[in-house]
Design a protein around this motif. Structure first.
Motif, PDB file in Angstrom:
ATOM      1  N   ALA A 136     -32.147  47.151  27.102  1.00 24.07           N
ATOM      2  CA  ALA A 136     -32.904  48.150  27.596  1.00 24.07           C
ATOM      3  C   ALA A 136     -34.252  48.286  27.048  1.00 24.07           C
ATOM      4  CB  ALA A 136     -32.143  49.463  27.528  1.00 24.07           C
ATOM      5  N   ALA A 137     -35.250  48.548  27.790  1.00 24.34           N
ATOM      6  CA  ALA A 137     -36.669  48.611  27.185  1.00 24.34           C
ATOM      7  C   ALA A 137     -37.504  49.872  27.884  1.00 24.34           C
ATOM      8  CB  ALA A 137     -37.382  47.415  27.103  1.00 24.34           C
ATOM      9  N   LEU A 138     -38.587  50.232  26.931  1.00 24.44           N
ATOM     10  CA  LEU A 138     -39.546  51.230  27.918  1.00 24.44           C
ATOM     11  C   LEU A 138     -40.815  50.664  26.898  1.00 24.44           C
ATOM     12  CD1 LEU A 138     -40.377  53.717  29.172  1.00 24.44           C
ATOM     13  CD2 LEU A 138     -39.932  54.941  26.845  1.00 24.44           C
ATOM     14  N   SER A 139     -41.779  50.493  27.801  1.00 26.80           N
ATOM     15  CA  SER A 139     -43.208  50.141  27.398  1.00 26.80           C
ATOM     16  C   SER A 139     -44.230  50.867  27.865  1.00 26.80           C
ATOM     17  CB  SER A 139     -43.331  48.401  28.011  1.00 26.80           C
ATOM     18  OG  SER A 139     -43.719  48.278  29.037  1.00 26.80           O
ATOM     19  N   TYR A 140     -45.284  51.172  27.307  1.00 28.79           N
ATOM     20  CA  TYR A 140     -46.429  51.851  27.573  1.00 28.79           C
ATOM     21  C   TYR A 140     -47.755  51.129  27.366  1.00 28.79           C
ATOM     22  CZ  TYR A 140     -49.991  55.534  27.650  1.00 28.79           C
ATOM     23  OH  TYR A 140     -51.122  56.461  27.884  1.00 28.79           O
ATOM     24  N   GLN A 141     -48.731  51.091  28.401  1.00 28.15           N
ATOM     25  CA  GLN A 141     -50.177  50.562  28.056  1.00 28.15           C
ATOM     26  C   GLN A 141     -50.898  51.483  27.674  1.00 28.15           C
ATOM     27  OE1 GLN A 141     -51.664  48.636  31.815  1.00 28.15           O
ATOM     28  NE2 GLN A 141     -53.253  47.653  30.585  1.00 28.15           N
ATOM     29  N   LEU A 142     -51.828  51.014  27.055  1.00 27.63           N
ATOM     30  CA  LEU A 142     -53.178  51.911  26.902  1.00 27.63           C
ATOM     31  C   LEU A 142     -54.471  50.899  26.533  1.00 27.63           C
ATOM     32  CD1 LEU A 142     -54.431  54.551  26.332  1.00 27.63           C
ATOM     33  CD2 LEU A 142     -53.766  54.566  23.859  1.00 27.63           C
ATOM     34  N   GLY A 143     -55.048  50.634  27.479  1.00 29.38           N
ATOM     35  CA  GLY A 143     -56.122  49.631  27.657  1.00 29.38           C
ATOM     36  C   GLY A 143     -55.422  48.279  27.113  1.00 29.38           C
ATOM     37  N   GLY A 144     -55.992  47.735  26.378  1.00 34.01           N
ATOM     38  CA  GLY A 144     -55.226  46.274  25.925  1.00 34.01           C
ATOM     39  C   GLY A 144     -54.185  46.166  24.915  1.00 34.01           C
ATOM     40  N   PHE A 145     -53.999  47.449  24.538  1.00 36.88           N
ATOM     41  CA  PHE A 145     -52.816  47.780  23.585  1.00 36.88           C
ATOM     42  C   PHE A 145     -51.718  48.119  24.312  1.00 36.88           C
ATOM     43  CE2 PHE A 145     -50.634  50.206  20.229  1.00 36.88           C
ATOM     44  CZ  PHE A 145     -50.566  49.327  19.398  1.00 36.88           C
ATOM     45  N   HIS A 146     -50.461  47.518  23.960  1.00 33.17           N
ATOM     46  CA  HIS A 146     -49.008  47.818  24.615  1.00 33.17           C
ATOM     47  C   HIS A 146     -48.135  47.935  23.344  1.00 33.17           C
ATOM     48  CE1 HIS A 146     -50.977  45.657  27.947  1.00 33.17           C
ATOM     49  NE2 HIS A 146     -50.059  45.996  28.828  1.00 33.17           N
ATOM     50  N   ILE A 147     -47.297  48.932  23.677  1.00 32.74           N
ATOM     51  CA  ILE A 147     -46.223  49.283  22.773  1.00 32.74           C
ATOM     52  C   ILE A 147     -44.797  49.387  23.639  1.00 32.74           C
ATOM     53  CG2 ILE A 147     -47.686  50.318  21.017  1.00 32.74           C
ATOM     54  CD1 ILE A 147     -46.709  53.101  21.969  1.00 32.74           C
ATOM     55  N   ALA A 148     -43.710  49.206  22.830  1.00 34.95           N
ATOM     56  CA  ALA A 148     -42.522  49.133  23.647  1.00 34.95           C
ATOM     57  C   ALA A 148     -41.375  49.421  22.418  1.00 34.95           C
ATOM     58  CB  ALA A 148     -42.340  47.879  24.242  1.00 34.95           C
ATOM     59  N   ALA A 149     -40.223  49.948  23.058  1.00 36.73           N
ATOM     60  CA  ALA A 149     -39.020  50.038  22.161  1.00 36.73           C
ATOM     61  C   ALA A 149     -38.112  49.238  23.079  1.00 36.73           C
ATOM     62  CB  ALA A 149     -38.746  51.460  22.028  1.00 36.73           C
ATOM     63  N   ALA A 150     -37.039  48.711  22.381  1.00 35.80           N
ATOM     64  CA  ALA A 150     -36.146  47.937  23.218  1.00 35.80           C
ATOM     65  C   ALA A 150     -34.953  47.635  22.417  1.00 35.80           C
ATOM     66  CB  ALA A 150     -36.680  46.268  23.287  1.00 35.80           C
ATOM     67  N   VAL A 151     -33.772  47.571  23.129  1.00 44.27           N
ATOM     68  CA  VAL A 151     -32.493  47.233  22.448  1.00 44.27           C
ATOM     69  C   VAL A 151     -32.143  46.004  23.395  1.00 44.27           C
ATOM     70  CG1 VAL A 151     -30.002  48.003  22.328  1.00 44.27           C
ATOM     71  CG2 VAL A 151     -31.945  49.679  22.431  1.00 44.27           C
ATOM     72  N   SER A 152     -31.402  45.132  22.440  1.00 44.15           N
ATOM     73  CA  SER A 152     -30.832  43.929  22.891  1.00 44.15           C
ATOM     74  C   SER A 152     -29.756  43.447  22.229  1.00 44.15           C
ATOM     75  CB  SER A 152     -31.976  42.618  22.656  1.00 44.15           C
ATOM     76  OG  SER A 152     -33.340  42.887  23.164  1.00 44.15           O
ATOM     77  N   GLN A 153     -28.694  42.654  23.077  1.00 42.18           N
ATOM     78  CA  GLN A 153     -27.376  42.158  22.604  1.00 42.18           C
ATOM     79  C   GLN A 153     -27.492  40.725  22.253  1.00 42.18           C
ATOM     80  OE1 GLN A 153     -23.537  41.290  24.863  1.00 42.18           O
ATOM     81  NE2 GLN A 153     -23.760  43.614  24.822  1.00 42.18           N
ATOM     82  N   ARG A 154     -27.748  40.565  20.967  1.00 41.87           N
ATOM     83  CA  ARG A 154     -27.826  39.262  20.417  1.00 41.87           C
ATOM     84  C   ARG A 154     -26.596  38.194  20.280  1.00 41.87           C
ATOM     85  NH1 ARG A 154     -33.206  37.606  20.287  1.00 41.87           N
ATOM     86  NH2 ARG A 154     -34.226  39.490  20.147  1.00 41.87           N
ATOM     87  N   TYR A 155     -25.450  39.050  19.952  1.00 43.56           N
ATOM     88  CA  TYR A 155     -24.330  38.469  19.717  1.00 43.56           C
ATOM     89  C   TYR A 155     -23.006  39.284  20.211  1.00 43.56           C
ATOM     90  CZ  TYR A 155     -20.509  35.860  17.380  1.00 43.56           C
ATOM     91  OH  TYR A 155     -19.262  34.811  17.132  1.00 43.56           O
ATOM     92  N   ASN A 156     -22.020  38.632  21.001  1.00 42.04           N
ATOM     93  CA  ASN A 156     -21.014  39.550  21.443  1.00 42.04           C
ATOM     94  C   ASN A 156     -19.542  38.508  21.915  1.00 42.04           C
ATOM     95  OD1 ASN A 156     -19.217  40.816  23.232  1.00 42.04           O
ATOM     96  ND2 ASN A 156     -20.683  41.384  24.572  1.00 42.04           N
ATOM     97  N   LEU A 157     -18.636  38.597  20.905  1.00 43.68           N
ATOM     98  CA  LEU A 157     -17.478  37.956  21.102  1.00 43.68           C
ATOM     99  C   LEU A 157     -16.279  38.372  20.798  1.00 43.68           C
ATOM    100  CD1 LEU A 157     -16.819  34.679  22.040  1.00 43.68           C
ATOM    101  CD2 LEU A 157     -16.681  34.338  19.760  1.00 43.68           C
ATOM    102  N   MET A 158     -15.202  38.133  21.384  1.00 43.64           N
ATOM    103  CA  MET A 158     -13.848  38.610  21.217  1.00 43.64           C
ATOM    104  C   MET A 158     -12.961  37.457  20.985  1.00 43.64           C
ATOM    105  SD  MET A 158     -11.225  41.464  22.734  1.00 43.64           S
ATOM    106  CE  MET A 158     -11.329  40.777  24.451  1.00 43.64           C
TER     107      MET A 158
END
Length: 366
Positions: free
Chosen positions: A89-111
Motif C-alpha cells: 500500500a502507498a500514498l504519495s503527494y507532489q509539490l512541484g518537483g518534490f514528491h513524498i510518500a508512505a508505503a507498506v511492502s511485504q518483503r518476505y512471507n512463508l509458512m
C-alpha cells in the motif's frame, strides 16, 4: 539417511538453533517476486526516484494470494504463502518537483508445516515410529517513507530525479515444534531499519521518453533476544537472534511510447556476506504494458531468479531457480484503476519453486 539429514536441516531452521546467525529461516520461496510497476502501491519495491512518476495525490492498495507448493522438502515439509495479509500500500503527494510518500511492502512471507507422511520419518531401534508435528510462520513487512526531487532544468527537456527511502522492517516469527523427544514454541517480533538511495535520468525524444535508473538497497539486520518455551512448561530460555537480508544493487529502465511501456530491472543480490551457504545471484525482472484503449491496458512480464547453495549437500535444497510469467490487466474508470495479475512458475522452474500467485490492486490519482 537423507530424511535424517533433511530433518536436522529443518530443525536447524527453527527457533531451536537461533544461537548466532539464523538467516536460514529466510528460505528462497518466501521472498516476494517483483510485482508489475504499474501502480503506486508497488513503489516500496522499486527505485525510490521513480516516485517522481506519480503526479498530484496518488494512492494504492494491493493483495496477493499464493498457492501451496506441490513439491515439499523430501515429501514431508510443505510450503505455502501466508494468505490474508495485505501485499502493499502507498500514498504519495507532489509539490512541484518534490514528491513524498508512505508505503507498506511485504518483503518476505512463508509458512512451513508438516504434511501427510511426516509421521514415522524417524524410527526407534525397536521399530516404532516417532511422530513429528512442525509449523513455522514468518513474514517481513517494511514501513517506508520515501522522497524524490526532480531537476527538470536540463537541456532538451531531459530531467534527473534523486530518491531516498527509509524503512522500518518488522520480522514476525511463530514456531511450533512437537515430537516425542522435543516440545517447544517460539513467537516474536524484531524490528530493523534500513535505507535505499536511487537516481533516475529521463531522456526525452520524439514520441516518448526513456528512464534509466540505478539504486542501492541496504538489507535488514534483525537482532534481539527472544524466549523459547517448552510446551506445558513455564520455563523460558532466552536465545539471541541475528537474521539478515542481503544488500542489492539494481539497474532499471522504463521506455515510454505512445501505447507501449517496456520495463526491465536487473539486480545483483549480495547473499554471501550475510550467509556463507548461499551464493550471490542475479535477479531479472521485465515486462511490457500495452495500452489497448484509454480504459484498458494489458501487462505481460517475467521474473527470473537463480538462488543456489554453495554446497549441494541435499538435492531438494540445492536448486531454487524460478521463472515466473505474469499476465495482468488494468481497467481505468475516472480517477480509479483496478488491476488483476497472475504469476505462474510451473513452466521452467525447480520443483520446489512451482507456484501460482494472483494479485489484485486498486489505485487512484487526483
Amino acid at each position: 539417511m537423507k530424511p535424517i539429514i533433511l530433518f536436522c536441516f529443518i530443525l536447524f531452521c527453527s527457533a531451536v538453533s537461533l544461537a548466532q546467525t539464523n538467516s536460514e529461516i529466510l528460505l528462497p520461496e518466501g521472498f516476494s517476486i517483483q510485482p508489475p510497476f504499474n501502480n503506486v502501491s508497488n513503489i516500496g519495491f522499486y527505485n525510490p526516484s521513480f516516485l517522481s512518476r506519480f503526479n498530484g495525490i496518488s494512492a494504492g492498495l494491493s493483495y496477493q494470494y499464493g498457492s501451496s507448493i506441490e513439491k515439499s522438502y523430501s515429501g514431508f515439509i510443505g510450503k505455502s504463502l501466508l494468505n490474508g495479509l495485505p501485499y502493499s500500500a502507498a500514498l504519495s503527494y507532489q509539490l512541484g518537483g518534490f514528491h513524498i510518500a508512505a508505503a507498506v511492502s511485504q518483503r518476505y512471507n512463508l509458512m512451513l508445516e508438516s504434511v501427510n507422511g511426516i509421521d514415522g520419518i524417524i524410527n526407534n531401534p525397536d521399530g516404532t515410529n516417532i511422530p513429528v508435528n512442525y509449523r513455522v510462520e514468518s513474514d517481513i513487512h517494511d514501513y517506508s517513507l520515501l522522497s524524490s526531487y526532480t531537476i527538470s532544468s536540463l537541456p532538451e527537456g531531459n530531467s534527473l530525479s534523486l530518491g531516498f527511502r527509509f524503512s522500518l522492517g518488522v520480522l514476525d516469527y511463530d514456531d511450533h515444534f512437537d515430537s516425542a523427544f522435543l516440545l517447544m514454541t517460539s513467537n516474536y517480533s524484531i524490528n530493523s531499519t534500513t535505507f535505499a538511495l536511487g537516481a533516475d535520468y529521463e531522456l526525452a525524444f520524439g514520441k516518448g521518453d526513456l528512464n534509466i535508473g540505478a539504486y542501492f538497497e541496504k538489507g535488514f539486520d534483525f537482532q534481539g533476544t527472544i524466549p523459547i518455551k517448552g510446551l506445558g512448561s513455564e520455563h523460558y530460555e532466552e536465545v539471541q537472534v541475528d537474521v539478515s537480508t542481503p544488500d542489492a544493487l539494481r539497474l532499471d529502465f522504463i521506455l515510454d511510447l505512445e501505447k507501449v511501456q517496456v520495463m526491465a530491472e536487473m539486480s545483483q543480490i549480495f547473499w554471501h556476506p550475510v550467509l556463507k551457504d548461499y551464493r550471490n545471484n542475479i535477479d531479472f525482472n521485465t515486462g511490457i504494458n500495452y495500452k489497448a484503449s484509454d480504459m484498458i491496458s494489458v501487462f505481460l512480464g517475467a521474473f527470473m531468479t537463480d538462488r543456489r547453495y554453495v554446497n549441494n549437500y541435499y538435492s531438494d535444497l540445492s536448486d531454487n531457480d524460478a521463472l515466473f510469467l505474469t499476465l495482468g490487466t488494468d481497467v481505468k474508470l475516472w480517477n480509479y484503476t483496478l488491476g488483476l495479475s497472475v504469476s505462474d512458475s510451473h513452466l521452467l522452474s525447480a520443483e520446489t519453486r512451482r507456484q501460482t500467485i494472483a494479485r489484485l490492486n486498486l489505485g487512484c490519482q487526483f
